[in-house]
Design an enzyme around this catalytic site. Structure first.
Site, PDB file in Angstrom:
ATOM      1  N   ALA A 197       0.842  -1.211   0.000  1.00  0.00           N
ATOM      2  CA  ALA A 197       0.000   0.000   0.000  1.00  0.00           C
ATOM      3  C   ALA A 197       0.867   1.247   0.000  1.00  0.00           C
ATOM      4  CB  ALA A 197      -0.885   0.027   1.255  1.00  0.00           C
ATOM      5  N   SER A 234       1.250   4.543   2.083  1.00  0.00           N
ATOM      6  CA  SER A 234       0.853   4.664   3.495  1.00  0.00           C
ATOM      7  C   SER A 234       1.217   5.990   4.155  1.00  0.00           C
ATOM      8  CB  SER A 234       1.482   3.521   4.293  1.00  0.00           C
ATOM      9  OG  SER A 234       2.881   3.670   4.312  1.00  0.00           O
ATOM     10  N   THR A 262      -5.777   0.198   9.388  1.00  0.00           N
ATOM     11  CA  THR A 262      -5.058   1.237  10.139  1.00  0.00           C
ATOM     12  C   THR A 262      -5.963   1.967  11.114  1.00  0.00           C
ATOM     13  OG1 THR A 262      -3.981   3.401   9.905  1.00  0.00           O
ATOM     14  CG2 THR A 262      -5.466   2.773   8.149  1.00  0.00           C
ATOM     15  N   TYR A 274      -5.752   8.565   2.728  1.00  0.00           N
ATOM     16  CA  TYR A 274      -5.136   7.296   3.133  1.00  0.00           C
ATOM     17  C   TYR A 274      -6.115   6.468   3.977  1.00  0.00           C
ATOM     18  CZ  TYR A 274      -2.344   4.120   5.962  1.00  0.00           C
ATOM     19  OH  TYR A 274      -1.890   3.007   6.619  1.00  0.00           O
ATOM     20  N   ARG A 279       0.584   8.723  21.442  1.00  0.00           N
ATOM     21  CA  ARG A 279       0.313   7.639  20.507  1.00  0.00           C
ATOM     22  C   ARG A 279       0.504   6.290  21.192  1.00  0.00           C
ATOM     23  NH1 ARG A 279      -1.414  11.299  18.336  1.00  0.00           N
ATOM     24  NH2 ARG A 279      -1.188  12.092  16.216  1.00  0.00           N
ATOM     25  N   ASP A 314      -2.754  15.976  12.720  1.00  0.00           N
ATOM     26  CA  ASP A 314      -2.388  15.121  13.859  1.00  0.00           C
ATOM     27  C   ASP A 314      -3.422  15.233  14.974  1.00  0.00           C
ATOM     28  OD1 ASP A 314      -0.039  13.962  12.984  1.00  0.00           O
ATOM     29  OD2 ASP A 314       1.285  15.434  13.941  1.00  0.00           O
TER      30      ASP A 314
HETATM   31  N1  UFG Z   1       6.367  13.553  15.274  1.00  0.00           N
HETATM   32  C1  UFG Z   1       7.242  14.553  15.666  1.00  0.00           C
HETATM   33  N2  UFG Z   1       8.420  14.678  14.985  1.00  0.00           N
HETATM   34  C2  UFG Z   1       8.773  13.847  13.951  1.00  0.00           C
HETATM   35  C3  UFG Z   1       7.871  12.827  13.559  1.00  0.00           C
HETATM   36  C4  UFG Z   1       6.674  12.714  14.245  1.00  0.00           C
HETATM   37  O1  UFG Z   1       6.964  15.303  16.600  1.00  0.00           O
HETATM   38  O2  UFG Z   1       9.855  14.025  13.381  1.00  0.00           O
HETATM   39  C5  UFG Z   1       5.104  13.376  16.024  1.00  0.00           C
HETATM   40  C6  UFG Z   1       3.865  13.493  15.158  1.00  0.00           C
HETATM   41  O3  UFG Z   1       3.476  14.815  15.004  1.00  0.00           O
HETATM   42  C7  UFG Z   1       2.890  12.644  15.961  1.00  0.00           C
HETATM   43  C8  UFG Z   1       3.771  11.563  16.604  1.00  0.00           C
HETATM   44  O4  UFG Z   1       5.097  12.071  16.533  1.00  0.00           O
HETATM   45  O5  UFG Z   1       2.329  13.420  16.988  1.00  0.00           O
HETATM   46  C9  UFG Z   1       3.730  10.245  15.862  1.00  0.00           C
HETATM   47  O6  UFG Z   1       3.942  10.497  14.471  1.00  0.00           O
HETATM   48  P1  UFG Z   1       4.210   9.332  13.405  1.00  0.00           P
HETATM   49  O7  UFG Z   1       4.376  10.015  12.090  1.00  0.00           O
HETATM   50  O8  UFG Z   1       5.304   8.457  13.899  1.00  0.00           O
HETATM   51  O9  UFG Z   1       2.895   8.483  13.452  1.00  0.00           O
HETATM   52  P2  UFG Z   1       1.377   8.914  13.198  1.00  0.00           P
HETATM   53  O10 UFG Z   1       0.695   8.764  14.517  1.00  0.00           O
HETATM   54  O11 UFG Z   1       1.219  10.219  12.529  1.00  0.00           O
HETATM   55  O12 UFG Z   1       0.978   7.850  12.085  1.00  0.00           O
HETATM   56  C10 UFG Z   1       0.706   6.526  12.364  1.00  0.00           C
HETATM   57  C11 UFG Z   1       0.971   5.680  11.117  1.00  0.00           C
HETATM   58  C12 UFG Z   1       0.044   6.049   9.998  1.00  0.00           C
HETATM   59  C13 UFG Z   1      -1.370   5.999  10.503  1.00  0.00           C
HETATM   60  C14 UFG Z   1      -1.502   6.897  11.691  1.00  0.00           C
HETATM   61  C15 UFG Z   1      -2.880   6.977  12.245  1.00  0.00           C
HETATM   62  O13 UFG Z   1       2.297   5.843  10.704  1.00  0.00           O
HETATM   63  O14 UFG Z   1       0.190   5.157   8.931  1.00  0.00           O
HETATM   64  O15 UFG Z   1      -0.624   6.444  12.706  1.00  0.00           O
HETATM   65  O16 UFG Z   1      -3.168   5.885  12.985  1.00  0.00           O
HETATM   66  F1  UFG Z   1      -2.211   6.397   9.552  1.00  0.00           F
END
Ligand code: UFG
Length: 315
Positions: A73, A75, A115, A139, A217, A280
């Protein structure tokens, strides 16, 4: 079992393919290498390069397959907002081609990578599987649509399907780990600082309604996630589509993740507060009670183990 793993050259697909082989299964990987890496495919797997539209019917036509694990996929949430048509085509379109190939060749068992993004901004935390599904990105919409197709294919064609809704997957399994370009995920980005690739990590927002102001998270170790796939294979019963969340049930803030990375690596890891990242949600934590009750799965590796394994992989 003889298993087709789509997306088995990517992060989660390659780890699960390795775990399936370790559990004694025969694995064929189908991946177009648009995101994945050929050297991530476990050596004991047979590798076929191509898209699902191009190759799924040929591969399944060889016969003998017991089930499919479908990871392939696009993603990235942010990219999906910029390129929605690409996401609908690559995620839903390619999945339909796979499901039709399965139907044509009498393979009806499937475990699908869904997801947490299918839920959108939650009304209730921890999020149960019967929470409203209101994705906030193309997505999430495409993954929710594929879940809907599986429900129909279970009802109409007797598919035995299990969708696993991943929350934040992290960690590594030996030489199998996360190598995205660009990398958007928190833990590998934080670890780029002690690796020497960047001078600091950006914290996207410190004014959320959470205890320390940074987003919370639910992190799950990719090996615990792999264990859930093995259990899901056994639970894929003809005519049913089951949906399970996969998380640890506990939340960690961005600040707490950075602190664990500092402890594990022994590096000060400078962090700089940056603007919020659009889209976010403040808090995303799974209720994983359903898969624990019904399949007996439980996560066994904590955040420290995820960071330790990701760090070993990064080094
Ligand atoms: N973050 C930072 N700095 C960075 C990267 C991320 O502060 O350099 C923060 C983001 O803003 C967020 C948290 O860290 O608050 C987690 O971010 P990720 O990108 O690691 O993960 P996400 O929660 O955004 O995304 C994950 C999956 C997606 C899915 C999503 C929703 O990677 O595929 O959860 O469930 F869609």
């Amino acid at each position: 079992m003889k298993l087709l793993v789509t997306g088995g050259a990517g992060y989660i697909g390659s780890v699960v393919a390795a775990l399936l082989i370790e559990a004694g299964h025969e694995v064929v990987v189908l991946d177009d290498l648009s995101v994945g890496h050929a050297d991530a495919v476990p050596q004991a797997a047979r590798f076929v390069q191509g898209t699902l539209r191009e190759k799924a019917a040929d591969v399944l036509g060889e016969g003998g397959f017991d089930a499919v694990l479908h990871f392939a996929a696009k993603s990235q949430v942010g990219e999906s907002v910029r390129l929605p048509a690409l996401y609908w085509d690559r995620n839903l379109g390619e999945s339909l081609a796979l499901f039709e190939a399965m139907r044509g060749h009498g393979v009806r068992k499937i475990v699908f990578s869904s997801t947490a993004a299918t839920y959108g901004e939650p009304e209730q935390v921890p999020i149960p599987e019967d929470a409203p599904t209101r994705p906030t990105s193309p997505y999430g919409q495409t993954k929710l649509a594929i879940d809907g197709v599986l429900t129909e294919f279970a009802r109409l064609y007797g598919f035995g399907a299990v969708s696993l809704r991943y929350f934040n997957v992290a960690g590594a399994h030996g030489r199998f780990g996360e190598r995205h370009d660009p990398e958007t995920h928190l833990i590998p980005n934080v670890l780029r600082v002690p690796s020497g690739a960047v001078p600091h990590v950006s914290v996207f927002g410190d004014d959320y309604a959470t205890p320390d102001g940074t987003c919370v998270r639910d992190y799950i170790h990719v090996v615990d996630l792999g264990d859930a796939h093995l259990l899901a294979l056994g639970a894929a019963e003809p005519g049913t589509h089951r949906i399970y969340n996969l998380g640890s049930g506990s939340g960690y803030s961005v600040q707490e993740v950075i602190d664990v990375c500092r402890e594990v690596t022994g590096h000060p890891i400078p962090a700089v507060v940056a603007p919020r990242r659009p889209g976010d949600p403040a808090v995303l934590v799974a209720s994983s009670a359903k898969i624990q009750d019904e399949l007996g799965w439980k996560p066994e590796r904590d955040l420290r183990a995820m960071v330790r394994d990701a760090w070993e992989f990064a080094k």
